[in-house]
Design a protein around this motif. Sequence first.
Motif, PDB file in Angstrom:
ATOM      1  N   GLY A   1       0.822  -1.213   0.000  1.00  0.00           N
ATOM      2  CA  GLY A   1       0.000   0.000   0.000  1.00  0.00           C
ATOM      3  C   GLY A   1       0.850   1.255   0.000  1.00  0.00           C
ATOM      4  O   GLY A   1       0.555   2.220  -0.705  1.00  0.00           O
ATOM      5  N   LEU A   2       1.924   1.270   0.771  1.00  0.00           N
ATOM      6  CA  LEU A   2       2.827   2.429   0.773  1.00  0.00           C
ATOM      7  C   LEU A   2       3.536   2.593  -0.561  1.00  0.00           C
ATOM      8  O   LEU A   2       3.782   3.719  -1.013  1.00  0.00           O
TER       9      LEU A   2
ATOM     10  N   TRP B   1       2.332   2.048  -3.410  1.00  0.00           N
ATOM     11  CA  TRP B   1       1.378   2.600  -4.360  1.00  0.00           C
ATOM     12  C   TRP B   1       1.091   4.080  -4.123  1.00  0.00           C
ATOM     13  O   TRP B   1       0.451   4.725  -4.953  1.00  0.00           O
ATOM     14  N   VAL B   2       1.516   4.628  -3.005  1.00  0.00           N
ATOM     15  CA  VAL B   2       1.265   6.048  -2.708  1.00  0.00           C
ATOM     16  C   VAL B   2       2.229   6.887  -3.538  1.00  0.00           C
ATOM     17  O   VAL B   2       3.431   6.641  -3.548  1.00  0.00           O
ATOM     18  N   GLU B   3       1.681   7.872  -4.230  1.00  0.00           N
ATOM     19  CA  GLU B   3       2.499   8.763  -5.050  1.00  0.00           C
ATOM     20  C   GLU B   3       2.709  10.061  -4.273  1.00  0.00           C
ATOM     21  O   GLU B   3       1.802  10.862  -4.140  1.00  0.00           O
TER      22      GLU B   3
ATOM     23  N   LEU C   1      -4.854  11.153  -1.073  1.00  0.00           N
ATOM     24  CA  LEU C   1      -5.076  10.259  -2.210  1.00  0.00           C
ATOM     25  C   LEU C   1      -6.101  10.815  -3.187  1.00  0.00           C
ATOM     26  O   LEU C   1      -6.034  10.523  -4.379  1.00  0.00           O
TER      27      LEU C   1
ATOM     28  N   ARG D   1      -6.734  -0.830  -4.764  1.00  0.00           N
ATOM     29  CA  ARG D   1      -5.497  -0.053  -4.606  1.00  0.00           C
ATOM     30  C   ARG D   1      -5.735   1.179  -3.745  1.00  0.00           C
ATOM     31  O   ARG D   1      -4.936   1.515  -2.883  1.00  0.00           O
ATOM     32  N   TRP D   2      -6.870   1.856  -3.939  1.00  0.00           N
ATOM     33  CA  TRP D   2      -7.153   3.077  -3.189  1.00  0.00           C
ATOM     34  C   TRP D   2      -7.336   2.756  -1.699  1.00  0.00           C
ATOM     35  O   TRP D   2      -6.780   3.437  -0.839  1.00  0.00           O
TER      36      TRP D   2
ATOM     37  N   SER E   1      -3.950   1.640  -0.156  1.00  0.00           N
ATOM     38  CA  SER E   1      -3.064   2.796  -0.007  1.00  0.00           C
ATOM     39  C   SER E   1      -3.545   3.728   1.096  1.00  0.00           C
ATOM     40  O   SER E   1      -2.747   4.252   1.868  1.00  0.00           O
ATOM     41  N   SER E   2      -4.846   3.923   1.180  1.00  0.00           N
ATOM     42  CA  SER E   2      -5.409   4.797   2.202  1.00  0.00           C
ATOM     43  C   SER E   2      -5.132   4.260   3.604  1.00  0.00           C
ATOM     44  O   SER E   2      -4.713   5.006   4.496  1.00  0.00           O
TER      45      SER E   2
ATOM     46  N   LEU F   1      -1.328   4.458   4.326  1.00  0.00           N
ATOM     47  CA  LEU F   1      -0.895   5.828   4.568  1.00  0.00           C
ATOM     48  C   LEU F   1      -1.369   6.326   5.934  1.00  0.00           C
ATOM     49  O   LEU F   1      -0.631   7.015   6.644  1.00  0.00           O
TER      50      LEU F   1
END
Length: 149
Positions: A29-30, A32-34, A95, A105-106, A109-110, A113
């Motif tokens: 998940g981290l 995938w964080v931009e 995000l 993915r969202w 990642s959420s 994060l």
Amino acid sequence: MRAAGRAWIALLLLLAFVALLPGLLYLLGLAWVEGWPQPADRAPSGVAACSSEPRMGHQPINPWSFTAQFFDKDAMKKRVPDVEREAYWIARRHLWRQPQHDMLRWHLSSTALAIWITRHWSAAQIADTARKEEFCQLGSRPRGPGGPR
């Protein structure tokens, strides 16, 4: 090697994988964080605090304690600390500003994060950033971008 020995090894490998899965999903998940959110220096003046809950000594979330909540039958009755709610809000706002991806993915990642924020920011930084991002003005219903104001 006997069949029983192979079965024990397979069982141990399966248990190790299950034990490591929350941490691996956190790292995915981290990844995938931009970009990373930055904490606010201070909340804008005139913006009230979200609550009077004490901010000192908040417990950071970790992937295993987060996963354990799914197996706790009383978890729905427990009150989520304001620091955690605000960290989730900050993660989601960050995000929402990024290119959109699929829901899995969202959400992954959420969550990752939000865990990262509780582990790397102080409670005061989380509270100040939440106030700057207008979390406190929403009450208990966060809204997405373009939602009613």
